[in-house]
Design an enzyme around this catalytic site. Structure first.
Site, PDB file in Angstrom:
ATOM      1  N   ARG A  21     -17.869  -8.026  -5.057  1.00  0.00           N
ATOM      2  CA  ARG A  21     -18.759  -8.521  -4.001  1.00  0.00           C
ATOM      3  C   ARG A  21     -19.665  -7.423  -3.478  1.00  0.00           C
ATOM      4  O   ARG A  21     -20.539  -7.684  -2.655  1.00  0.00           O
ATOM      5  CB  ARG A  21     -17.902  -9.038  -2.853  1.00  0.00           C
ATOM      6  CG  ARG A  21     -18.042 -10.535  -2.591  1.00  0.00           C
ATOM      7  CD  ARG A  21     -17.098 -10.853  -1.468  1.00  0.00           C
ATOM      8  NE  ARG A  21     -17.298 -12.139  -0.878  1.00  0.00           N
ATOM      9  CZ  ARG A  21     -16.609 -13.220  -1.194  1.00  0.00           C
ATOM     10  NH1 ARG A  21     -15.755 -13.206  -2.190  1.00  0.00           N
ATOM     11  NH2 ARG A  21     -16.794 -14.346  -0.528  1.00  0.00           N
TER      12      ARG A  21
ATOM     13  N   ARG B 126     -17.916 -29.975   1.383  1.00  0.00           N
ATOM     14  CA  ARG B 126     -16.604 -29.451   0.954  1.00  0.00           C
ATOM     15  C   ARG B 126     -15.557 -29.664   2.054  1.00  0.00           C
ATOM     16  O   ARG B 126     -14.451 -30.125   1.791  1.00  0.00           O
ATOM     17  CB  ARG B 126     -16.732 -27.967   0.610  1.00  0.00           C
ATOM     18  CG  ARG B 126     -15.395 -27.302   0.317  1.00  0.00           C
ATOM     19  CD  ARG B 126     -15.567 -26.002  -0.400  1.00  0.00           C
ATOM     20  NE  ARG B 126     -15.876 -24.880   0.489  1.00  0.00           N
ATOM     21  CZ  ARG B 126     -16.355 -23.707   0.064  1.00  0.00           C
ATOM     22  NH1 ARG B 126     -16.618 -23.517  -1.200  1.00  0.00           N
ATOM     23  NH2 ARG B 126     -16.583 -22.733   0.910  1.00  0.00           N
TER      24      ARG B 126
ATOM     25  N   ARG C 265     -10.587 -24.500   5.494  1.00  0.00           N
ATOM     26  CA  ARG C 265     -10.712 -23.050   5.659  1.00  0.00           C
ATOM     27  C   ARG C 265     -11.292 -22.723   7.036  1.00  0.00           C
ATOM     28  O   ARG C 265     -12.287 -23.332   7.435  1.00  0.00           O
ATOM     29  CB  ARG C 265     -11.626 -22.490   4.566  1.00  0.00           C
ATOM     30  CG  ARG C 265     -10.979 -22.477   3.214  1.00  0.00           C
ATOM     31  CD  ARG C 265     -11.980 -22.125   2.143  1.00  0.00           C
ATOM     32  NE  ARG C 265     -12.738 -20.901   2.438  1.00  0.00           N
ATOM     33  CZ  ARG C 265     -13.508 -20.293   1.559  1.00  0.00           C
ATOM     34  NH1 ARG C 265     -13.628 -20.795   0.332  1.00  0.00           N
ATOM     35  NH2 ARG C 265     -14.155 -19.206   1.875  1.00  0.00           N
TER      36      ARG C 265
ATOM     37  N   ARG D 178     -21.349 -15.082   6.441  1.00  0.00           N
ATOM     38  CA  ARG D 178     -20.969 -14.843   5.032  1.00  0.00           C
ATOM     39  C   ARG D 178     -22.220 -14.783   4.150  1.00  0.00           C
ATOM     40  O   ARG D 178     -22.298 -14.022   3.198  1.00  0.00           O
ATOM     41  CB  ARG D 178     -20.014 -15.941   4.553  1.00  0.00           C
ATOM     42  CG  ARG D 178     -18.600 -15.769   5.126  1.00  0.00           C
ATOM     43  CD  ARG D 178     -17.796 -17.047   5.067  1.00  0.00           C
ATOM     44  NE  ARG D 178     -17.578 -17.534   3.722  1.00  0.00           N
ATOM     45  CZ  ARG D 178     -17.311 -18.806   3.432  1.00  0.00           C
ATOM     46  NH1 ARG D 178     -17.241 -19.702   4.390  1.00  0.00           N
ATOM     47  NH2 ARG D 178     -17.117 -19.168   2.194  1.00  0.00           N
TER      48      ARG D 178
HETATM   49  P1  AMP Z   1     -14.240 -16.675  -0.807  1.00  0.00           P
HETATM   50  O1  AMP Z   1     -13.139 -17.671  -0.974  1.00  0.00           O
HETATM   51  O2  AMP Z   1     -14.621 -16.007  -2.072  1.00  0.00           O
HETATM   52  O3  AMP Z   1     -15.420 -17.268  -0.066  1.00  0.00           O
HETATM   53  O4  AMP Z   1     -13.661 -15.511   0.130  1.00  0.00           O
HETATM   54  C1  AMP Z   1     -13.216 -15.779   1.435  1.00  0.00           C
HETATM   55  C2  AMP Z   1     -13.119 -14.496   2.228  1.00  0.00           C
HETATM   56  O5  AMP Z   1     -12.177 -13.610   1.602  1.00  0.00           O
HETATM   57  C3  AMP Z   1     -14.388 -13.693   2.287  1.00  0.00           C
HETATM   58  O6  AMP Z   1     -15.253 -14.134   3.325  1.00  0.00           O
HETATM   59  C4  AMP Z   1     -13.858 -12.284   2.552  1.00  0.00           C
HETATM   60  O7  AMP Z   1     -13.448 -12.125   3.889  1.00  0.00           O
HETATM   61  C5  AMP Z   1     -12.613 -12.264   1.688  1.00  0.00           C
HETATM   62  N1  AMP Z   1     -12.929 -11.797   0.324  1.00  0.00           N
HETATM   63  C6  AMP Z   1     -12.822 -12.503  -0.829  1.00  0.00           C
HETATM   64  N2  AMP Z   1     -13.175 -11.768  -1.885  1.00  0.00           N
HETATM   65  C7  AMP Z   1     -13.519 -10.557  -1.405  1.00  0.00           C
HETATM   66  C8  AMP Z   1     -13.993  -9.362  -1.998  1.00  0.00           C
HETATM   67  N3  AMP Z   1     -14.204  -9.266  -3.330  1.00  0.00           N
HETATM   68  N4  AMP Z   1     -14.248  -8.303  -1.191  1.00  0.00           N
HETATM   69  C9  AMP Z   1     -14.035  -8.367   0.137  1.00  0.00           C
HETATM   70  N5  AMP Z   1     -13.610  -9.469   0.763  1.00  0.00           N
HETATM   71  C10 AMP Z   1     -13.352 -10.571   0.008  1.00  0.00           C
END
Ligand code: AMP
Length: 296
Positions: A88, A127, A139, A150
């Site tokens: 990310r 969603r 979530r 985000r």
């Molecule tokens: P996601 O399900 O990919 O939208 O991730 C949900 C949350 O998990 C994000 O908003 C971050 O807080 C954390 N997160 C997930 N993947 C990462 C990553 N590669 N680096 C840092 N935080 C992450």
């Protein structure tokens, strides 16, 4: 097949990842999912990540890199994987490059799902509504306020990865505004164009054969896996023969290979592989030599 799916929240990475998992028998590695599981299980990582995730910030790089590194060492990774939500940031991408290099894993492609930002809020709302309808927990970071945070984080920290992977000739961009079906088709098409699909199909075939064998249904396998088995058997025979001769003087390469251990390993591989004649022969020879050496 080893892929990274890149795109802002709501771009459809999770949906497409699941489809690729089904089609190519590979594993989805979603850092978001793993972190949510850690939060739910109240592990030390979960406790650390909980508040950070709730307000839409990024969990520290070393935590996510550590999670991915451990996961890549698991045996179910051998057919391939899709990284969803990782890397990310550029430092995460650099850490991943290091990890893959160290583990001798080659990345096939980075698939970017490009979407209009204006569509993302309504997608996330859909969603949320679908999750509620299924009676699932929603979530806590799927609210309009956290989503905009985000998105800002995606723009500032994740979008530079498009340039990063484009420079390394890994980037494939797909229009993520099409229907789910169309996006899937387009992803498969471009993966086919770069040759990643053939490799994935072969891996899926091998996985199927292994599963069949495990259930005792496989008799004499034909085609590619049989050829592979014969090759391994040949290797077993050569290793066994070399082992029986003993190490050649002054040859580092040969002495490393020509041990009963190498013969044993090759035997094991041959037994694991095809049940063709060559495999059986290789196994026998290797076994005989291993026994002989053990006696000696
Ligand atoms: P996601 O399900 O990919 O939208 O991730 C949900 C949350 O998990 C994000 O908003 C971050 O807080 C954390 N997160 C997930 N993947 C990462 C990553 N590669 N680096 C840092 N935080 C992450």
């Amino acid at each position: 097949m080893r892929l990274i799916l890149l795109g802002p929240p709501g771009a459809g990475k999770g949906t497409q990842a699941q489809r690729l998992v089904q089609k190519y028998a590979i594993v989805q590695l979603s850092t978001g999912e793993m972190l949510r599981a850690a939060v739910a299980a109240e592990t030390p990582i979960g406790l650390q990540a909980k508040d950070i995730m709730a307000n839409g910030s990024l969990v520290p790089d070393e935590i996510v890199v550590g999670i991915i590194s451990d996961r890549l060492d698991q045996p179910d990774m051998k057919n391939g994987f899709i990284l969803d939500g990782f890397p990310r940031t550029v430092p995460q991408a650099e850490a991943l490059d290091e990890l893959l290099k160290k583990k001798h894993i080659k990345l096939d492609a980075v698939v970017e799902l490009r979407v209009n930002e204006s569509a993302l809020l309504s997608r996330v709302e859909t969603r949320v509504a679908e999750m509620r309808a299924r009676g699932e927990d929603v979530r806590i970071d799927d609210t309009p306020e956290v989503l905009s945070k985000r998105l800002a984080s995606y723009r500032a920290l994740t979008e530079p990865l498009i340039h990063y992977y484009s420079e390394r000739r890994k980037l494939l961009t797909v229009d993520g505004m099409m229907t789910i079906e169309h996006v899937t088709r387009e992803i498969n098409r471009i993966l086919g164009a770069i040759g990643a699909v053939d490799e994935a199909k072969a891996a899926k075939k091998t996985a199927k054969n292994t599963a069949k064998k495990a259930s005792g249904k496989v008799s004499a396998a034909a085609g590619k896996p049989a050829k592979k088995g014969a090759k391994v058997a040949k290797k077993a025979t050569v290793a066994a023969k070399t082992a029986s001769k003993g190490p050649k003087k002054g040859s580092k390469k040969t002495s490393a290979k020509a041990t009963p251990k190498a013969a044993k390993k090759a035997t094991r591989q041959a037994t694991k592989g095809s049940k063709g004649r060559a495999a059986a022969k290789g196994t026998k020879v290797a076994k005989k030599v291993t026994k002989k050496r053990a006696k000696a």
